[in-house]
Design an enzyme around this catalytic site. Structure first.
Site, PDB file in Angstrom:
ATOM      1  N   SER A 116       0.874  -1.181   0.000  1.00  0.00           N
ATOM      2  CA  SER A 116       0.000   0.000   0.000  1.00  0.00           C
ATOM      3  C   SER A 116       0.900   1.216   0.000  1.00  0.00           C
ATOM      4  O   SER A 116       2.062   1.151   0.443  1.00  0.00           O
ATOM      5  CB  SER A 116      -0.883   0.010   1.261  1.00  0.00           C
ATOM      6  N   TYR A 171      -2.613  -1.540  10.142  1.00  0.00           N
ATOM      7  CA  TYR A 171      -2.509  -1.626   8.684  1.00  0.00           C
ATOM      8  C   TYR A 171      -1.181  -1.053   8.203  1.00  0.00           C
ATOM      9  O   TYR A 171      -0.436  -1.708   7.462  1.00  0.00           O
ATOM     10  CB  TYR A 171      -3.678  -0.891   8.030  1.00  0.00           C
TER      11      TYR A 171
END
Length: 265
Positions: free
Chosen positions: A154, A169
């Site tokens: 990401s 995350y």
């Protein structure tokens, strides 16, 4: 060989076996389509509960001349990964390509974050990713000839997210980015290339609720220089390149597919 044939062959995946872990998801299914379109035999690996979705994909792939099959897989079942891939190799061939598009998140403020949520996110996003790559690399190295691994990280693997509770995350994806570099170094002499794609917010079910909120979506797009969010097909296009012979000299990279966000951070 003439130069036109040489360069065209750099982008073919004919005869390759490509495992797409999380292959029924929004990003995984687009990557599976792309790899299949370039000639790869696609193995969709996902949790058994997703088999109906996988069967629908397999039927659609067949209609488009793409060979695909499904294997049930739980990435958190670490002891079961090697036996699964050994079985898969015996039935479909040793995977030439591994795509890891499995991931999850749990939003909560860092001060209130629960240990159980931390463990679930980190185990799925990071621990599972390593043991998945390990199981496949063992087969590739034993066979000889190497292979390609691509993990989906990401843009949050290198950039924190202001005003949102993304501690597990960001931490897990950041760790995944460094894991990719380390595996690339350990396996370079075995010709196993390991890279990552780090998208910005991508149009998938995982972030659907955010993207439907104009108070989140509009400021998000305003921060992206190219003026839109990432689409699954954008990720697929880059994955197709990373898995092709054209990327044989590329390893250990976490390529940020972010519409230019990180260029100004």
């Amino acid at each position: 060989m003439d130069f036109k044939t040489y360069y065209k062959n750099l982008f073919t995946l004919d005869g390759k076996v490509a495992v797409v872990a999380g292959g029924t998801g929004g990003i995984g299914s687009a990557i599976a389509e792309g790899l299949g379109s370039f000639g790869a035999k696609v193995v969709i690996a996902d949790i058994p509960a997703r088999q109906p979705e996988a069967e629908t994909m397999i039927k659609r792939f067949a209609e488009n001349g793409v060979t695909a099959c499904f294997y049930g897989m739980d990435i958190l079942d670490t002891p079961g990964l090697s036996p699964l891939f050994e079985k898969m190799a015996a039935e479909t061939g040793v995977p030439d390509i591994l795509i890891n598009s499995i991931g999850t998140h749990k939003e909560a403020p860092a001060l209130d974050y629960a240990e159980s949520d931390w463990d679930r996110v980190v185990d799925l996003n990071l621990k599972g990713a390593f043991f998945l790559s390990q199981a496949v690399a063992r087969l590739q190295i034993a066979r000889g000839g190497g292979g390609k691994h691509v993990h989906i990280t990401s843009v949050r693997s290198v950039l924190a997210l202001r005003g949102r509770g993304y501690i597990s995350y960001c931490s897990s994806k950041g760790g995944l980015g460094l894991m990719v570099r380390q595996l690339a170094m350990e396996w370079a002499d075995k010709k196993v290339n390991v890279n990552a794609i780090g998208p910005t917010f991508t149009r998938t079910d995982l972030v659907k609720s955010y993207l439907e909120d104009p108070n989140f979506y509009n400021p998000l797009v305003a921060r992206i220089p190219l003026g839109r969010i990432c689409e699954p097909q954008d990720v697929a296009a880059l994955a197709m390149f990373l898995c092709s012979p054209a990327a044989d000299f590329l390893t250990g990279q976490n390529i940020l597919l972010d519409g230019g966000i990180s260029a100004s951070q």
